[in-house]
Enzyme design. Structure first.
Site, short mmCIF file in Angstrom:
data_model
loop_
_atom_site.label_atom_id
_atom_site.label_comp_id
_atom_site.label_asym_id
_atom_site.label_seq_id
_atom_site.Cartn_x
_atom_site.Cartn_y
_atom_site.Cartn_z
N THR A 60 0.82 -1.20 0.00
CA THR A 60 0.00 0.00 0.00
C THR A 60 0.86 1.25 0.00
O THR A 60 0.44 2.31 -0.48
CB THR A 60 -0.94 0.00 1.22
OG1 THR A 60 -1.67 -1.23 1.24
CG2 THR A 60 -1.91 1.15 1.18
N TYR A 148 4.74 -12.24 5.45
CA TYR A 148 3.55 -11.75 4.75
C TYR A 148 3.15 -12.78 3.70
O TYR A 148 3.85 -12.97 2.70
CB TYR A 148 3.87 -10.40 4.11
CG TYR A 148 2.70 -9.69 3.47
CD1 TYR A 148 1.39 -10.09 3.62
CD2 TYR A 148 2.93 -8.54 2.69
CE1 TYR A 148 0.35 -9.40 3.03
CE2 TYR A 148 1.90 -7.85 2.10
CZ TYR A 148 0.61 -8.28 2.28
OH TYR A 148 -0.43 -7.60 1.68
N LYS A 176 1.38 -11.83 8.72
CA LYS A 176 0.25 -11.09 8.13
C LYS A 176 -0.34 -11.99 7.06
O LYS A 176 0.33 -12.32 6.08
CB LYS A 176 0.70 -9.77 7.52
CG LYS A 176 -0.45 -9.00 6.86
CD LYS A 176 0.01 -7.75 6.13
CE LYS A 176 -1.16 -7.09 5.41
NZ LYS A 176 -0.73 -5.92 4.59
N VAL A 216 -3.60 -5.81 10.21
CA VAL A 216 -2.81 -4.85 9.44
C VAL A 216 -3.70 -4.45 8.27
O VAL A 216 -3.89 -5.23 7.33
CB VAL A 216 -1.48 -5.44 8.94
CG1 VAL A 216 -0.73 -4.39 8.11
CG2 VAL A 216 -0.62 -5.92 10.09
#
Length: 311
Positions: A60, A148, A176, A216
């Protein structure tokens, strides 16, 4: 003999990085350069709105279109702005292990609290290669690592057996998860002490119900208070309130995560809320079309954040 107690696990464990985290956008000026002052201001605003941590220069944050110098600059700006108030986790992932090591070294020198390391994308290594990548990074740093898992972007998942192997490394502490394979995650949670964070904004309630410690998010830019209340309700075991908030958040998640890429939507909506001067993104991202904007606005107008939008 006196009874011994074990620390709480899953949702009720003490979260290493906090519970409410945002994968922060990187504000750019209209000319595409990093807006340093607005980056610091946005970080402070998110902390003021109840965040426990910020992930900077993740997907992001458009890290893949930024130079190493720009990534390092953003790590430093956010750490200096809010590092004494919240956890700062640096996105250092890459499909090149050597490049990941370089970014991790830059972040560690600044003193971040954690490193977010994504599955190597595009290359599609074997699970042995995935494990070697993460282990090499974890061996090279002292900073705690959050893995992740996002096969939609990486092309491959991290399999439970790989997680179980990686969980034995003292620096690998959290996950995550943007895979939403609850069965696979349950297998890992049952076999390890890795702390899970939801990587799907709209699935925060089910994730935490099955053992995640927090989120998150991206939509958390837009509606931080609602996500704070949802997380707190789950921890307080107030299912009725959590369910109500889960449904209240749904149209905001739709606007932020389903119409255009998350960083594009988040910047656009933050500009509508007066929190960003510019919604500029870098190619290959582009501004939303008029049709996409209409869909996003329609989602938001029927949500509880409608009143925060500039008309």
């Amino acid at each position: 003999m006196p009874e011994t107690t074990t620390p709480p696990q899953g949702t009720f464990a003490e979260p290493i990085f906090g519970r409410l985290l945002t994968a922060m956008v990187t504000p750019f000026k209209e000319d595409g350069s990093v807006d340093e002052s607005r980056t610091a201001e946005l970080a402070q605003s998110l902390v003021d709105d109840g965040h426990d941590g910020l992930v900077v220069c993740g997907t992001t944050g458009e890290y893949s279109t930024m130079t190493d110098e720009e990534n390092e600059k953003v790590f430093r700006i956010v750490k200096e702005a809010v590092g004494e108030q919240c956890k700062v986790i640096a996105g250092v992932g890459s499909n090149d292990t050597a490049h990941t090591l370089h970014l991790a070294s830059l972040a560690e020198d600044i003193g971040v609290d954690g490193l977010l390391v994504v599955t190597p994308y595009y290359n599609k290594p074997t699970q042995a290669g995935v494990a070697a990548h993460f282990t090499t990074v974890a061996n090279a740093v002292k900073t705690p690592v959050m893995l992740y898992d996002i096969p939609g972007r990486a092309g491959i998942p991290i399999l439970p057996a790989t997680f179980e192997k990686l969980a034995t490394h003292e620096n690998i502490v959290a996950v995550k998860d943007a895979k939403a394979d609850f069965a696979a995650a349950t297998e890992v949670m049952a076999a390890t002490d890795l702390q899970y964070y939801s990587g799907d904004d709209g699935l925060t309630l089910p994730w935490m119900a099955m053992g995640a410690v927090g989120l998150v998010g991206v939509t958390t830019h837009i509606a931080p208070a609602l996500f704070r209340q949802l997380i707190d309700a789950v921890v307080a075991q107030d299912l009725s309130t959590a369910q109500k908030l889960h449904l209240e958040i749904a149209p905001i998640v739709s606007a932020t995560m389903t119409r255009v890429p998350g960083c594009v939507a988040a910047k656009q909506i933050l500009s509508w809320q007066g929190k960003l001067d510019s919604a500029t993104v870098r190619l290959p991202h582009v501004d939303p079309t008029d049709e996409e904007i209409a869909l996003m606005r329609a989602d938001l107008e029927k949500s509880s954040v409608a009143s925060t939008l500039i008309r």
